[in-house]
Design a protein around this motif. Structure first.
Motif, PDB file in Angstrom:
ATOM      1  N   ARG A 172       1.031  -1.123  -0.005  1.00 17.79           N
ATOM      2  CA  ARG A 172       0.172   0.080   0.131  1.00 17.79           C
ATOM      3  C   ARG A 172       0.827   0.967  -0.135  1.00 17.79           C
ATOM      4  O   ARG A 172       0.116   1.848  -1.125  1.00 17.79           O
ATOM      5  N   LEU A 173       1.794   1.579   1.106  1.00 16.42           N
ATOM      6  CA  LEU A 173       2.128   2.676   0.887  1.00 16.42           C
ATOM      7  C   LEU A 173       3.364   2.783  -0.173  1.00 16.42           C
ATOM      8  O   LEU A 173       3.666   4.138  -1.174  1.00 16.42           O
ATOM      9  N   MET A 174       3.619   1.015  -1.014  1.00 15.43           N
ATOM     10  CA  MET A 174       4.630   1.822  -2.347  1.00 15.43           C
ATOM     11  C   MET A 174       3.842   1.915  -3.338  1.00 15.43           C
ATOM     12  O   MET A 174       3.623   3.490  -4.376  1.00 15.43           O
ATOM     13  N   PHE A 175       2.441   1.527  -3.691  1.00 11.59           N
ATOM     14  CA  PHE A 175       1.618   2.071  -4.544  1.00 11.59           C
ATOM     15  C   PHE A 175       1.519   3.193  -4.459  1.00 11.59           C
ATOM     16  O   PHE A 175       0.793   4.148  -4.722  1.00 11.59           O
ATOM     17  N   ASN A 176       0.421   3.657  -2.564  1.00 13.21           N
ATOM     18  CA  ASN A 176      -0.065   5.491  -3.099  1.00 13.21           C
ATOM     19  C   ASN A 176       1.323   6.364  -3.085  1.00 13.21           C
ATOM     20  O   ASN A 176       1.080   7.068  -3.218  1.00 13.21           O
ATOM     21  N   GLU A 177       2.134   6.060  -2.915  1.00  9.34           N
ATOM     22  CA  GLU A 177       3.744   6.693  -3.598  1.00  9.34           C
ATOM     23  C   GLU A 177       3.649   7.001  -4.322  1.00  9.34           C
ATOM     24  O   GLU A 177       4.748   7.720  -5.255  1.00  9.34           O
ATOM     25  N   GLY A 178       3.123   6.334  -5.295  1.00  9.79           N
ATOM     26  CA  GLY A 178       2.858   6.715  -7.181  1.00  9.79           C
ATOM     27  C   GLY A 178       3.546   5.632  -7.752  1.00  9.79           C
ATOM     28  O   GLY A 178       3.893   5.305  -9.000  1.00  9.79           O
ATOM     29  N   MET A 179       4.448   4.648  -7.290  1.00 10.55           N
ATOM     30  CA  MET A 179       4.892   3.561  -7.446  1.00 10.55           C
ATOM     31  C   MET A 179       3.701   2.154  -9.004  1.00 10.55           C
ATOM     32  O   MET A 179       3.082   1.953  -7.707  1.00 10.55           O
ATOM     33  N   ARG A 180       4.156   1.535  -9.548  1.00  5.23           N
ATOM     34  CA  ARG A 180       2.927   1.137 -10.404  1.00  5.23           C
ATOM     35  C   ARG A 180       3.934  -0.181 -11.140  1.00  5.23           C
ATOM     36  O   ARG A 180       2.911  -1.122 -11.631  1.00  5.23           O
ATOM     37  N   SER A 181       5.177  -0.129 -11.016  1.00 12.29           N
ATOM     38  CA  SER A 181       6.453  -1.118 -11.526  1.00 12.29           C
ATOM     39  C   SER A 181       7.248  -0.799  -9.989  1.00 12.29           C
ATOM     40  O   SER A 181       8.017  -0.418 -10.292  1.00 12.29           O
ATOM     41  N   ILE A 182       7.640  -2.666  -9.760  1.00  6.22           N
ATOM     42  CA  ILE A 182       8.483  -2.632  -8.788  1.00  6.22           C
ATOM     43  C   ILE A 182       9.448  -3.760  -8.868  1.00  6.22           C
ATOM     44  O   ILE A 182       9.402  -4.547  -9.459  1.00  6.22           O
ATOM     45  N   ILE A 183      10.529  -3.881  -9.014  1.00  6.85           N
ATOM     46  CA  ILE A 183      11.384  -4.972  -8.765  1.00  6.85           C
ATOM     47  C   ILE A 183      11.810  -5.349  -7.517  1.00  6.85           C
ATOM     48  O   ILE A 183      12.207  -4.549  -6.900  1.00  6.85           O
ATOM     49  N   SER A 184      11.492  -6.950  -7.500  1.00  7.54           N
ATOM     50  CA  SER A 184      11.618  -6.942  -6.632  1.00  7.54           C
ATOM     51  C   SER A 184      12.955  -8.428  -5.727  1.00  7.54           C
ATOM     52  O   SER A 184      13.212  -8.875  -6.628  1.00  7.54           O
ATOM     53  N   ILE A 185      12.876  -8.615  -4.944  1.00  7.93           N
ATOM     54  CA  ILE A 185      14.392  -9.074  -4.370  1.00  7.93           C
ATOM     55  C   ILE A 185      14.559  -8.620  -2.511  1.00  7.93           C
ATOM     56  O   ILE A 185      14.273  -8.741  -1.841  1.00  7.93           O
ATOM     57  N   SER A 186      15.499 -10.021  -3.147  1.00  9.14           N
ATOM     58  CA  SER A 186      15.231 -10.799  -0.782  1.00  9.14           C
ATOM     59  C   SER A 186      16.269 -11.332  -0.656  1.00  9.14           C
ATOM     60  O   SER A 186      16.731 -12.560  -2.535  1.00  9.14           O
ATOM     61  N   SER A 187      17.036 -11.827   0.461  1.00  7.99           N
ATOM     62  CA  SER A 187      17.275 -12.749   0.524  1.00  7.99           C
ATOM     63  C   SER A 187      17.074 -14.160   0.854  1.00  7.99           C
ATOM     64  O   SER A 187      15.268 -13.899   1.028  1.00  7.99           O
TER      65      SER A 187
END
Length: 407
Positions: A166-181
């Motif tokens: 929700r934070l990312m979307f509300n800040e205008g992000m429409r595409s994210i690259i996801s990384i994880s340990s």
């Protein structure tokens, strides 16, 4: 429930004892009664990765045990809690060794360990040997299993992942690259964030994940950079972000990422494994990357309505360890109180079946530093909201700064 419910007020009694300056004489009425010592174990990363949470948790427990024992003395109870704290270094092998040594010492309750990979490593042993484990930092959804001996005084990754999406979307992000340990907790957060972000209408690119503890990102960073460039070409810089769930290795990744201008041209988002991390603040290059990319990190938030409870404890811990604890660390204070009150309600008996039942009842009626400790059917914290922290340079020094919150 009736007997344990009346213990909700115990915290207030303990605070009165603590801040009125209890002396050795305060415990004198119970000295003539033979003391029943109850050992409670704790397993934290004190010298390994994520030691910031481990140190805060240890400090919180040390304060809690003094308050609890002072309270028990004031009501002429002969029960006294003794802590046995072990350093796991966030290592699964060490965690398994430590739970075995604590079990040999007669421990029935263990607070910690703080990571999901450690909890997963000791879960079988805890179930087989009638040991209740209460983690303050494990969030992996794969460990949300009803009727086992694993309890978690923090919300699971499904809540944090949804909050970050929700934070990312509300800040205008429409595409994210996801990384994880590639450990259970961070992979769980990644999955939860991805699912929630997609449900909001966002687009997700899962980049190559990495082995926990990796220090050389020379192979991974070009892959991430290519993904970021591709998404920028489609969405523009203002709608592209990078979400990373990891621990201390993020510091090295950030330092190496400074060689890729496109990576610091977009916003990055973090997880609870790095929030309030002290090590990154002492690394100028990593802190500069974090500030350039905003890098908001979530932590299980503190309820402002209980500020009168947690603020004095936060001050005491900060004075001892040099930084403020978050709600994950403070939840160990509440966990020890719930354990202690369970023993008190059970008249000091260590009958496991009764203790486990009373523990759940007490948790469901207790209201402490971190608010209501009500558990869901999987034994995890039922409710929670999040604070967001970013690294900012103030008067020439990098610090974590609270920038927002959500539920």
């Amino acid at each position: 429930m009736g007997k344990s419910a009346r213990f909700i007020s115990v915290f207030f009694v303990a605070c009165t004892l603590l801040f009125s300056g209890c002396s050795d004489d305060d415990t004198s009425p119970s000295e003539s009664v033979e003391t029943k010592e109850i050992k409670v174990g704790a397993m934290f990363s004190l010298t390994g990765d994520w030691s910031s949470l481990g140190k805060a948790s240890q400090s919180a427990l040390n304060i809690a045990v003094e308050n609890i024992n002072s309270y028990f003395a004031s009501i002429s109870s002969n029960i006294r809690i003794k802590l046995v704290i072990e350093d796991t270094k966030l290592d699964t092998t060490i965690a398994l060794e430590k739970i075995k040594s604590l079990a040999a010492a007669g421990v029935r309750f263990i607070i910690g360990p703080q990571s999901s990979k450690e909890v997963a490593a000791i879960r079988g042993y805890a179930n087989q040997n009638n040991i209740i484990v209460i983690s303050q930092g494990s969030t992996a959804g794969t460990l949300a299993i009803p009727a086992d001996n694993i309890f978690r005084f923090c919300p699971s990754d499904s809540l944090e992942g949804a909050a970050m999406a929700r934070l990312m979307f509300n800040e205008g992000m429409r595409s994210i690259i996801s990384i994880s340990s590639m450990d259970a907790g961070n992979l769980g957060l990644q999955k939860a964030a991805e699912i929630s972000f997609k449900s909001l209408g966002g687009f997700v690119t899962t980049s190559s994940n990495y082995n926990a503890g990796l220090t050389d990102f020379s192979s991974l960073l070009p892959v991430i950079n290519s993904s970021v460039q591709l998404q920028i070409s489609s969405f523009g810089k203002n709608e592209v972000g990078v979400y990373i769930a990891g621990f201390d290795e993020v510091i090295e990744l950030f330092k190496q990422a400074l060689s890729y201008p496109d990576l610091y041209s977009v916003k990055w988002y973090g997880s609870d494994g790095m929030v309030l991390n002290e090590k990154i603040l002492s690394d100028t290059a990593a802190s500069r990357f974090a500030e350039m990319t905003k890098y908001p990190c979530p932590t299980y938030g503190l309820d402002l309505s209980t500020k009168y409870k947690w603020e004095p404890i936060v001050t005491m811990i900060n004075n001892e360890i040099g930084f403020q604890p978050d709600a994950f660390g403070l939840s160990t204070y509440d966990a020890l109180w719930v354990v202690a009150l369970s023993y008190l309600s059970n008249n000091g008996s260590d009958n496991f079946a009764n203790l486990k039942k009373i523990f759940v009842q007490t948790a469901d009626s207790y209201y402490g530093l971190t608010g209501a400790t009500v558990l869901n059917n999987a034994g995890d914290r039922k409710f929670g909201f999040y604070d967001y922290w970013e690294i900012k340079k103030q008067n020439g020094v990098y610090n974590w700064v609270l920038t927002g919150n959500s539920n």
